[in-house]
Design an enzyme around this catalytic site. Structure first.
Site, PDB file in Angstrom:
ATOM      1  N   LYS A  20       3.570  11.723 -11.068  1.00  0.00           N
ATOM      2  CA  LYS A  20       2.610  10.915 -11.835  1.00  0.00           C
ATOM      3  C   LYS A  20       3.263   9.577 -12.128  1.00  0.00           C
ATOM      4  CE  LYS A  20       0.033  14.324 -14.485  1.00  0.00           C
ATOM      5  NZ  LYS A  20      -0.319  14.704 -15.860  1.00  0.00           N
ATOM      6  N   LYS A  64       9.122  22.894 -14.148  1.00  0.00           N
ATOM      7  CA  LYS A  64       8.230  21.792 -13.771  1.00  0.00           C
ATOM      8  C   LYS A  64       7.978  21.801 -12.261  1.00  0.00           C
ATOM      9  CE  LYS A  64       6.202  17.603 -14.560  1.00  0.00           C
ATOM     10  NZ  LYS A  64       6.094  16.327 -15.206  1.00  0.00           N
ATOM     11  N   ARG A 102      -1.236  23.171 -13.915  1.00  0.00           N
ATOM     12  CA  ARG A 102      -0.443  22.064 -14.477  1.00  0.00           C
ATOM     13  C   ARG A 102      -0.841  21.730 -15.915  1.00  0.00           C
ATOM     14  NH1 ARG A 102       1.756  16.686 -11.150  1.00  0.00           N
ATOM     15  NH2 ARG A 102       2.903  15.810 -12.894  1.00  0.00           N
ATOM     16  N   GLU A 122      10.387  18.649 -25.540  1.00  0.00           N
ATOM     17  CA  GLU A 122       9.807  18.996 -24.223  1.00  0.00           C
ATOM     18  C   GLU A 122      10.525  20.220 -23.642  1.00  0.00           C
ATOM     19  OE1 GLU A 122       7.130  17.786 -22.835  1.00  0.00           O
ATOM     20  OE2 GLU A 122       6.830  15.786 -23.657  1.00  0.00           O
ATOM     21  N   HIS A 145       7.331   9.810 -28.284  1.00  0.00           N
ATOM     22  CA  HIS A 145       6.434  10.761 -27.620  1.00  0.00           C
ATOM     23  C   HIS A 145       6.850  12.216 -27.900  1.00  0.00           C
ATOM     24  CE1 HIS A 145       3.884  12.503 -24.537  1.00  0.00           C
ATOM     25  NE2 HIS A 145       4.942  13.046 -23.962  1.00  0.00           N
ATOM     26  N   ARG A 182       0.820  -1.238   0.000  1.00  0.00           N
ATOM     27  CA  ARG A 182       0.000   0.000   0.000  1.00  0.00           C
ATOM     28  C   ARG A 182       0.846   1.277   0.000  1.00  0.00           C
ATOM     29  NH1 ARG A 182      -3.024  -3.121   3.611  1.00  0.00           N
ATOM     30  NH2 ARG A 182      -4.793  -4.045   2.540  1.00  0.00           N
ATOM     31  N   GLU A 240      -3.269  18.570 -11.360  1.00  0.00           N
ATOM     32  CA  GLU A 240      -3.677  19.036 -12.692  1.00  0.00           C
ATOM     33  C   GLU A 240      -5.117  19.530 -12.754  1.00  0.00           C
ATOM     34  OE1 GLU A 240      -2.040  16.608 -15.860  1.00  0.00           O
ATOM     35  OE2 GLU A 240      -3.436  17.498 -17.277  1.00  0.00           O
ATOM     36  N   HIS A 293       0.528  18.592 -26.409  1.00  0.00           N
ATOM     37  CA  HIS A 293       0.278  17.184 -26.097  1.00  0.00           C
ATOM     38  C   HIS A 293      -1.080  16.696 -26.590  1.00  0.00           C
ATOM     39  CE1 HIS A 293       3.850  17.651 -23.759  1.00  0.00           C
ATOM     40  NE2 HIS A 293       3.807  16.422 -23.308  1.00  0.00           N
ATOM     41  N   HIS A 341      -0.797  13.416 -28.513  1.00  0.00           N
ATOM     42  CA  HIS A 341      -1.356  12.120 -28.091  1.00  0.00           C
ATOM     43  C   HIS A 341      -2.190  11.503 -29.207  1.00  0.00           C
ATOM     44  CE1 HIS A 341      -1.000  13.348 -23.600  1.00  0.00           C
ATOM     45  NE2 HIS A 341       0.053  12.675 -23.986  1.00  0.00           N
ATOM     46  N   ASN A 387       0.660  20.572 -20.846  1.00  0.00           N
ATOM     47  CA  ASN A 387       0.122  19.787 -21.963  1.00  0.00           C
ATOM     48  C   ASN A 387       0.199  20.517 -23.296  1.00  0.00           C
ATOM     49  OD1 ASN A 387      -0.568  17.494 -20.506  1.00  0.00           O
ATOM     50  ND2 ASN A 387      -2.433  18.473 -19.760  1.00  0.00           N
TER      51      ASN A 387
HETATM   52  N1  NAD Z   1       4.961  10.702 -15.350  1.00  0.00           N
HETATM   53  C1  NAD Z   1       5.044  11.733 -16.144  1.00  0.00           C
HETATM   54  O1  NAD Z   1       4.803  12.865 -15.743  1.00  0.00           O
HETATM   55  C2  NAD Z   1       5.472  11.508 -17.570  1.00  0.00           C
HETATM   56  C3  NAD Z   1       5.752  12.619 -18.370  1.00  0.00           C
HETATM   57  C4  NAD Z   1       6.187  12.393 -19.673  1.00  0.00           C
HETATM   58  C5  NAD Z   1       6.331  11.099 -20.143  1.00  0.00           C
HETATM   59  N2  NAD Z   1       6.047  10.040 -19.345  1.00  0.00           N
HETATM   60  C6  NAD Z   1       6.205   8.662 -19.829  1.00  0.00           C
HETATM   61  O2  NAD Z   1       7.568   8.454 -20.145  1.00  0.00           O
HETATM   62  C7  NAD Z   1       7.661   7.420 -21.107  1.00  0.00           C
HETATM   63  C8  NAD Z   1       8.673   7.786 -22.160  1.00  0.00           C
HETATM   64  O3  NAD Z   1       9.916   8.003 -21.550  1.00  0.00           O
HETATM   65  P1  NAD Z   1      11.285   7.956 -22.368  1.00  0.00           P
HETATM   66  O4  NAD Z   1      11.174   8.758 -23.571  1.00  0.00           O
HETATM   67  O5  NAD Z   1      12.353   8.253 -21.395  1.00  0.00           O
HETATM   68  O6  NAD Z   1      11.331   6.431 -22.885  1.00  0.00           O
HETATM   69  P2  NAD Z   1      12.046   5.127 -22.330  1.00  0.00           P
HETATM   70  O7  NAD Z   1      11.996   5.044 -20.862  1.00  0.00           O
HETATM   71  O8  NAD Z   1      11.504   3.982 -23.092  1.00  0.00           O
HETATM   72  O9  NAD Z   1      13.578   5.350 -22.760  1.00  0.00           O
HETATM   73  C9  NAD Z   1      13.899   5.465 -24.132  1.00  0.00           C
HETATM   74  C10 NAD Z   1      15.065   4.552 -24.522  1.00  0.00           C
HETATM   75  O10 NAD Z   1      16.275   5.090 -24.004  1.00  0.00           O
HETATM   76  C11 NAD Z   1      17.027   4.066 -23.335  1.00  0.00           C
HETATM   77  N3  NAD Z   1      17.827   4.770 -22.323  1.00  0.00           N
HETATM   78  C12 NAD Z   1      17.401   5.314 -21.163  1.00  0.00           C
HETATM   79  N4  NAD Z   1      18.392   6.002 -20.576  1.00  0.00           N
HETATM   80  C13 NAD Z   1      19.476   5.875 -21.375  1.00  0.00           C
HETATM   81  C14 NAD Z   1      20.815   6.381 -21.317  1.00  0.00           C
HETATM   82  N5  NAD Z   1      21.204   7.202 -20.349  1.00  0.00           N
HETATM   83  N6  NAD Z   1      21.656   6.039 -22.317  1.00  0.00           N
HETATM   84  C15 NAD Z   1      21.251   5.253 -23.341  1.00  0.00           C
HETATM   85  N7  NAD Z   1      20.001   4.764 -23.475  1.00  0.00           N
HETATM   86  C16 NAD Z   1      19.133   5.079 -22.489  1.00  0.00           C
HETATM   87  C17 NAD Z   1      15.965   3.132 -22.822  1.00  0.00           C
HETATM   88  O11 NAD Z   1      16.495   1.846 -22.593  1.00  0.00           O
HETATM   89  C18 NAD Z   1      14.952   3.143 -23.961  1.00  0.00           C
HETATM   90  O12 NAD Z   1      15.351   2.244 -24.956  1.00  0.00           O
HETATM   91  C19 NAD Z   1       6.268   7.200 -21.643  1.00  0.00           C
HETATM   92  O13 NAD Z   1       5.782   5.980 -21.144  1.00  0.00           O
HETATM   93  C20 NAD Z   1       5.463   8.370 -21.083  1.00  0.00           C
HETATM   94  O14 NAD Z   1       4.138   8.029 -20.847  1.00  0.00           O
HETATM   95  C21 NAD Z   1       5.625  10.234 -18.076  1.00  0.00           C
END
Ligand code: NAD
Length: 356
Positions: free
Chosen positions: A139, A223, A237, A181, A261, A117, A233, A244, A248, A241
């Protein structure tokens, strides 16, 4: 380098942005915590795990690796990792460190939110997108077959440890995707950040350390400020977006496979800028100036097969639409925005058509 603070009223935590910051990870783990579980992906661990290992020397800790990738951001992984935590001696005194990109931050954070939990999590983001966005703000979540991030929880971390040094190994396309971003943060809230992206393009793309640190630090500052004022949000917040809403829709229409993304957000920002102009919020030359900076960090994947009708149908189904009304984030200048649901559909049609 700076430490920023998220202060939601109920919770306060530091976000450290510093080259070599991972070495200080241990200092953020409360002394009485039990076994520490580091959640990561194999590739990231191979490249950068040694720094985490050193920082945890002398403490009880275990490593949990999962396959990574958007397709594995699923509840099945949460269950498998929670079982591994129990087998590894996990209990209510445990702590999770989510060490990886946004997928690891979201899933590791969600694991911490539901294990027994709720146990604390420290976020250690390793992609540009995760450092400037996913790692901060609490999030967490996983995908369902029906769509992205449809299950999740708000679970603010104990701390966010951001080491821009790890970005050196990021694949070029992932790095560029994260830059959109950063541009977004400039457009919505920081003219200096926007000018940096406009004037230092070559240094940005060459990942010159001082420029990378400035981009990450200024994005994190923004942020932290926004999340502190509106954790869940319900107001401010929403400005995060920007780009976005259409982004999306593009990701969904292309089956989450063609666009990263950040790339979808880049195109989405071009549509949002056009909409801002059509709705009379910015003049055409300013729209063009901002759009030129977005385009300068392309190229974007092809938009072949995307249609205005298809994207509009997705927009109506967006989970952030409230009772069917899409809240548009419009640019009103460099560093300022307005959120409104009062936008005629034909303007949206024109704006979406302009990016296809
Ligand atoms: N929680 C939030 O507020 C929030 C905000 C934006 C996005 N997200 C989420 O984030 C995700 C996308 O994140 P992402 O773009 O980081 O993708 P990801 O986590 O898949 O990473 C992208 C690629 O980079 C590789 N990688 C990571 N760090 C590395 C490094 N230092 N050197 C070499 N390779 C590396 C990973 O193995 C992967 O193949 C989505 O699922 C999205 O929904 C969440």
């Amino acid at each position: 380098m700076p430490t920023f603070t998220v202060d939601t009223g109920a919770q306060q935590y530091p976000v450290l942005v510093e080259r070599g910051a991972l070495a200080r990870l241990g200092a953020f783990i409360p002394p009485k915590r039990g076994v520490v579980f580091v959640v990561s992906e194999e590739g990231i661990w191979r490249m950068h795990g040694a720094a985490v290992e050193q920082a945890l020397a002398g403490r009880p800790w275990r490593l949990i690796l999962f396959p990574g990738g958007e397709e594995n951001k699923r509840l099945a992984q949460i269950e498998a990792m929670a079982e591994q935590m129990v087998e590894g001696g996990g209990d209510r005194s445990s702590l999770v460190i989510a060490f990886g990109g946004g997928v690891v931050n979201d899933l590791g954070g969600f694991l911490a939110a539901v294990f027994m939990r709720g146990v604390p999590v420290i976020q250690a983001p390793t992609t540009l997108l995760a450092q400037v966005d996913a790692g901060v703000g609490g999030k967490t979540g996983a995908n369902l077959r029906a769509g992205k991030n449809l299950v999740g929880a708000f679970h603010q971390p104990l701390a966010v440890i951001t080491d821009p040094g790890v970005l050196a190994t990021l694949p070029e396309r992932e790095y560029r995707a994260g830059l959109f971003e950063v541009i977004k943060h400039g457009i919505i809230r920081s003219e200096p950040l926007f000018r940096l992206m406009q004037q230092r393009r070559e240094a940005v793309l060459a990942r010159e350390p001082d420029v990378v640190e400035q981009m990450v630090a200024e994005s994190v500052r923004i942020k932290c400020e926004v999340v502190s004022q509106d954790e869940k949000e319900s107001g401010l917040r929403r400005i995060l977006n920007f780009g976005h809403t259409v982004g999306h829709a593009i990701e969904a229409e292309t089956g989450y496979s063609r666009f990263l993304h950040g790339e979808a957000v880049g195109l989405g920002m071009l549509a949002a800028l056009r909409l801002s102009e059509l709705a009379g919020r910015i003049p055409a030359p300013l729209r063009e100036e901002m759009a030129a900076v977005v385009r300068a960090y392309g190229p974007f994947p092809s938009t072949d097969g995307l249609t205005v009708d298809g994207l509009l149908a997705r927009l109506r189904k967006d989970k952030k639409a409230i009772q069917g009304a899409v809240h548009w984030v419009l640019a009103t200048g460099i560093g300022s925005t307005e959120v409104t649901a009062d936008i005629a559909e034909d303007l949206v049609r024109h704006a979406v058509a302009s990016i296809l």
